[in-house]
Design an enzyme around this catalytic site. Structure first.
Site, PDB file in Angstrom:
ATOM      1  N   SER A   1       2.890   1.451  -1.584  1.00 31.74           N
ATOM      2  CA  SER A   1       1.800   0.863  -0.804  1.00 31.74           C
ATOM      3  C   SER A   1       1.861   1.213   0.678  1.00 31.74           C
ATOM      4  CB  SER A   1       1.801  -0.664  -0.957  1.00 31.74           C
ATOM      5  OG  SER A   1       2.960  -1.228  -0.359  1.00 31.74           O
TER       6      SER A   1
ATOM      7  N   LYS B   1       4.243  -4.825   4.584  1.00 28.86           N
ATOM      8  CA  LYS B   1       2.924  -4.323   4.963  1.00 28.86           C
ATOM      9  C   LYS B   1       2.874  -4.220   6.483  1.00 28.86           C
ATOM     10  CE  LYS B   1       1.483  -4.962   0.629  1.00 28.86           C
ATOM     11  NZ  LYS B   1       1.240  -3.835  -0.304  1.00 28.86           N
TER      12      LYS B   1
END
Length: 250
Positions: free
Chosen positions: A74, A141
């Site tokens: 990701s 993230k």
């Protein structure tokens, strides 16, 4: 009577004593089982050193630095699957996260997984790099929206409070995301690999409470070929290095 004549320069040794029968205090001290008290003391000392080492590791992992394994793609290209990063925990004790920082946080609703002795033990082993983190609990993230800001994505371009966000680090995409105001005390997170990141754009995750933030990633430790401290560099905020247009109207 036979024997050696005493000399001032040479000691006399009885002929019936050789190296195998003479008493050597050093050999006796080194012989196993001769001094049980010393053996027990050595074991106690070793156990004490192990306990101290574990306590130091626990303190470091809890308050200072923790290692994390990257389990998914990701954050490509910034982070690759299998990368090991170091996450420091001191900065956010003095300030809140800033836009552009890559942070590790705990998925909201997974708090019970870290409760109890078993959960704490697994977390401890993960922090030492001895166990692979659960990809469903600890996520990594990039901070995109801060508390009170409005985030929108239009055809892959991210707008924060109506201003486009420069994102040289992100993989391009063409999807859109409606305007969302970040609640107070929460963060809007996105992965750099926008087409393959389950982040704050999706209701399964949503915005992240500040209390769930573990720390700030600042070093890629492994593999050696990708090792760097450059991931800690600051990215321009909204209003800096903008493109020439503001958010388009629908």
């Amino acid at each position: 009577m036979t024997g050696q004549i005493p000399s001032a320069h040479r000691p006399v040794r009885p002929p019936d004593l050789d190296a195998s029968t003479r008493h050597d205090p050093r050999a006796a001290a080194e012989a196993p089982g001769r001094h049980p008290r010393r053996s027990i003391a050595g074991v106690v000392e070793m156990c004490g050193l192990v306990v101290v080492a574990l306590l130091l590791a626990f303190v470091i992992k809890t308050f200072l630095v923790q290692a994390f394994y990257i389990p998914s793609g990701s954050m490509i290209p910034s982070l690759q699957i299998g990368d090991r990063v170091l996450v420091e925990k001191l900065s956010y004790r003095m300030r809140e996260p800033e836009r552009g920082e890559i942070i590790v946080f705990q998925r909201p609703g997974s708090e019970a997984a870290r409760a109890g002795v078993r959960g704490q033990l697994r977390s401890f082993l993960e922090g030492l790099g001895l166990a692979q983190p659960d990809a469903d609990i600890d996520l990594i993230k990039r901070v995109i929206g801060l508390p009170g800001e409005t985030v929108r994505v239009r055809k892959g371009v991210v707008f924060v409070d109506g201003k486009p966000l420069p994102e040289e680090y992100a993989q391009p995409e063409t999807r859109s995301f409606p305007r969302t105001k970040v609640p107070a005390g929460e963060l809007f997170m996105m992965g750099d690999n926008r087409m393959n990141s389950q982040d704050s754009r999706f209701p399964e995750l949503g915005t992240i409470p500040l209390r769930n933030v573990v720390g700030r990633s600042f070093v890629i430790l492994w593999p050696l070929g990708r090792a760097t401290t450059d991931m800690d560099r600051d990215y321009p905020g909204v209003g800096e290095r903008q493109v020439s247009r503001d958010e388009p109207r629908d």
